[in-house]
Design a protein around this motif. Structure first.
Motif, short mmCIF file in Angstrom:
data_model
loop_
_atom_site.label_atom_id
_atom_site.label_comp_id
_atom_site.label_asym_id
_atom_site.label_seq_id
_atom_site.Cartn_x
_atom_site.Cartn_y
_atom_site.Cartn_z
N THR A 47 0.84 -1.20 0.00
CA THR A 47 0.00 0.00 0.00
C THR A 47 0.87 1.25 0.00
N LYS A 48 1.92 1.19 0.78
CA LYS A 48 2.80 2.34 0.90
C LYS A 48 3.64 2.55 -0.36
N LEU A 49 4.19 1.47 -0.89
CA LEU A 49 5.18 1.59 -1.96
C LEU A 49 4.60 1.56 -3.37
N CYS A 50 3.59 0.76 -3.60
CA CYS A 50 3.15 0.51 -4.98
C CYS A 50 1.75 1.05 -5.29
N THR A 51 0.87 1.11 -4.27
CA THR A 51 -0.52 1.49 -4.50
C THR A 51 -0.73 2.86 -5.16
N PRO A 52 0.08 3.87 -4.84
CA PRO A 52 -0.14 5.17 -5.50
C PRO A 52 -0.20 5.04 -7.03
N HIS B 194 -0.34 1.66 -8.66
CA HIS B 194 -0.88 0.37 -9.10
C HIS B 194 -2.23 -0.01 -8.51
N GLY B 195 -2.79 0.77 -7.62
CA GLY B 195 -4.06 0.39 -7.01
C GLY B 195 -3.85 -0.49 -5.78
N THR B 196 -4.95 -0.90 -5.15
CA THR B 196 -4.84 -1.66 -3.90
C THR B 196 -4.05 -2.96 -4.12
N PRO B 197 -3.41 -3.46 -3.07
CA PRO B 197 -2.60 -4.67 -3.19
C PRO B 197 -3.36 -5.87 -3.80
N PHE B 198 -4.64 -6.05 -3.43
CA PHE B 198 -5.38 -7.18 -3.99
C PHE B 198 -5.65 -6.97 -5.47
#
Ligand code: HEC
Length: 117
Positions: free
Chosen positions: A33-38, A40-44
């Motif tokens: 959530t911290k590194l990729c979500t901005p 790529h969207g939510t982890p799931f």
């Protein structure tokens, strides 16, 4: 008869234990959530974009993640961060466990609710 009953209770409780153990890795979830979500969207949601082989390919091919993000200095920063390096294995495991054909669909909890991204 009583023995059978006790055995049934025992088996049922063991089964519910093992399904509780299947809950996802919240530490990996928060890191993504911290590194990729901005971007790529939510982890799931992110996990569902690729199958398990692709996730392994992205993470295990040397320099792959960095070369994919060549034009994204912010992403390079997160990929080189000590936080990412520390949790890389757990993050990959999270993606594989929740990947395209994993059949996992998550309901609501304190970290995640629905498919908003
Ligand atoms: C600053 C924005 C940004 C961040 C942060 C970011 N990415 Fe990306 N990522 C991108 C973009 C843009 C692409 C698409 C590149 C392309 O297709 O040419 C991409 C592509 C990818 C791909 C290839 C598959 C795909 O969806 O196209 C993977 C795998 C990936 N990123 C993983 C990650 C992981 C893991 C993190 C967190 C550690 C992360 N990214 C963080 C912007 C970002």
């Amino acid at each position: 008869m009583k023995k059978l009953f006790t055995a049934t209770i025992l088996i049922t409780s063991i089964m519910s234990f093992s399904s509780a153990a299947e809950k996802y890795d919240t530490k990996a979830f928060r890191t993504i959530t911290k590194l990729c979500t901005p971007c790529h969207g939510t982890p799931f949601y992110m996990a569902k974009q690729s199958d398990d082989d692709d996730w392994k390919f992205y993470f295990k091919t040397k320099g792959k993640l960095l070369s994919i993000h060549k034009g994204e200095p912010k992403a390079i920063g997160t990929l080189k961060s000590s936080l990412f390096k520390k949790r890389e294995k757990r993050i990959l495991k999270f993606f594989v466990n929740n990947s395209k054909y994993s059949g996992k669909v998550h309901g609501c909890d304190a970290n995640f609710c629905g498919t908003h991204h």
